[in-house]
Design an enzyme around this catalytic site. Structure first.
Site, PDB file in Angstrom:
ATOM      1  N   GLY A  30       0.803  -1.214   0.000  1.00 36.68           N
ATOM      2  CA  GLY A  30       0.000   0.000   0.000  1.00 36.68           C
ATOM      3  C   GLY A  30       0.840   1.270   0.000  1.00 36.68           C
ATOM      4  N   HIS A  31       0.150   2.403  -0.104  1.00 37.97           N
ATOM      5  CA  HIS A  31       0.855   3.687  -0.204  1.00 37.97           C
ATOM      6  C   HIS A  31       1.564   4.044   1.100  1.00 37.97           C
ATOM      7  CE1 HIS A  31      -3.164   5.943   0.881  1.00 37.97           C
ATOM      8  NE2 HIS A  31      -2.827   5.050   1.770  1.00 37.97           N
ATOM      9  N   ASN A  32       2.727   4.681   0.930  1.00 37.94           N
ATOM     10  CA  ASN A  32       3.544   5.165   2.045  1.00 37.94           C
ATOM     11  C   ASN A  32       4.149   4.055   2.896  1.00 37.94           C
ATOM     12  OD1 ASN A  32       1.112   7.496   1.894  1.00 37.94           O
ATOM     13  ND2 ASN A  32       3.226   8.247   1.841  1.00 37.94           N
TER      14      ASN A  32
END
Length: 327
Positions: free
Chosen positions: A226-228
């Site tokens: 996922g993002h980050n």
């Protein structure tokens, strides 16, 4: 089919050869199916019985198994047979490599934006898409149908297998009554050196900061990052792992197949998560962690699951009884 002598293999990879060096090897195979033309290995003592009956032309063994290996036939003795076998597969790939001729480094069907930066030694496979501002490092190989999104970076000597998507939007939406408002994903993905990414794995770009995959990370097929998310150096994840947004995973970790790591959690370096485990809280100490409800017949499983729901109230009752017993 070409063959190579045991003495030439040892000359390249080291190890102590017990037996004649002129034995010719034409393939690599497991102990149970190896023939006299194959080389195999034994890294786990529990498979010792397979060693004694194997037909392999040579077996790679540890010093503790050297006597058993020598009784069976030719063997190569090394402190870490599995690592030796890994290096043997690399040598074998080099020895069996097909001549590339004038094959282009960037396949004609690949779509590379003029503002992308592709190192001179990188190889870009068929139907890849490299978007504006993306960078691909030296000696990195992108297999077919890899997508590298805007401004995403891949380091040197990486291998990215077919169908990988690097830099798709992270899953970010703000509720607005009955509808959702998209949060634009303004970060990118930064991948270090010597990273391998399995087929159809997806690594989302960050919402504000970049998603970061550090040096030496190994990701299997069908993984969602996922993002980050930040994954520390030399961490390895097996197939179908899911890592939710903004999780931070330390270096030298392993995550078993199908495991889930929830968002915004931190895993210390040296954490090993068993397959199918759901990590629902941060882990601050290295070690092996498992969270799998045991398999059982469905009727027994339902009874045990119902009992688990009562554990909290049972704990409270025990605490109450303990207080009552105190003088």
């Amino acid at each position: 089919m070409s063959s190579h002598s045991l003495s030439s293999l040892v000359l390249n990879l080291g190890g102590e050869l017990i037996g004649p060096g002129d034995v010719m090897i034409s393939g690599l195979a497991p102990l149970e199916s190896a023939t006299a033309q194959d080389i195999s290995f034994l890294s786990n003592p529990k498979y010792q019985q397979q060693l004694s009956v194997s037909q392999a032309g040579c077996v790679i063994v540890s010093p503790a198994m050297a006597a058993d290996g020598a009784r069976r036939g030719p063997c190569i003795v090394t402190p870490n047979p599995y690592l030796y076998f890994a290096r043997l597969t690399q040598l074998w790939r080099q020895l069996k490599a097909r001549p590339t001729g004038i094959e282009p480094l960037v396949h004609p069907s690949a779509v590379v934006h003029p503002e992308a930066c592709i190192a001179a030694t990188a190889r870009i496979g068929p139907l890849c898409v490299i978007e504006a501002g993306a960078r691909v490092g030296e000696h990195t190989v992108l297999k077919s149908r890899v997508t590298v999104g805007e401004d995403c970076q891949i380091g040197d000597r990486c291998i990215v297998h077919s169908g990988v998507v690097i830099g798709a939007d992270g899953f970010g939406f703000a509720p607005d009554g009955a509808r959702w408002e998209k949060i634009e994903q303004l970060g990118a993905v930064r991948i270090g050196n010597d990273v391998e990414i399995g087929a159809n794995t997806c690594i989302d770009r960050g919402a504000l900061q970049d998603t970061v995959i550090e040096d030496g990370v190994k990701l299997d097929n069908l993984i969602q990052i996922g993002h980050n998310v930040r994954i520390g150096a030399h961490t390895a994840m097996a197939g179908c792992v899911g890592v939710a947004g903004s999780a931070t995973i330390g270096s030298g970790c392993t995550v078993g197949g199908g495991a889930i790591i929830l968002g915004h959690l931190s895993l210390a370096s040296g954490v090993h998560v068993s397959a199918a485990t759901v990590v629902s809280k941060s882990i601050h100490k290295p070690g092996q962690y498992t969270g799998i409800f045991p398999l059982d017949e469905n009727a027994n499983w339902e009874r045990n699951a119902a009992s688990l729901k009562q554990l909290h109230s049972l704990r409270d009752r025990i605490k109450t009884l303990e207080k009552e017993k105190k003088p």
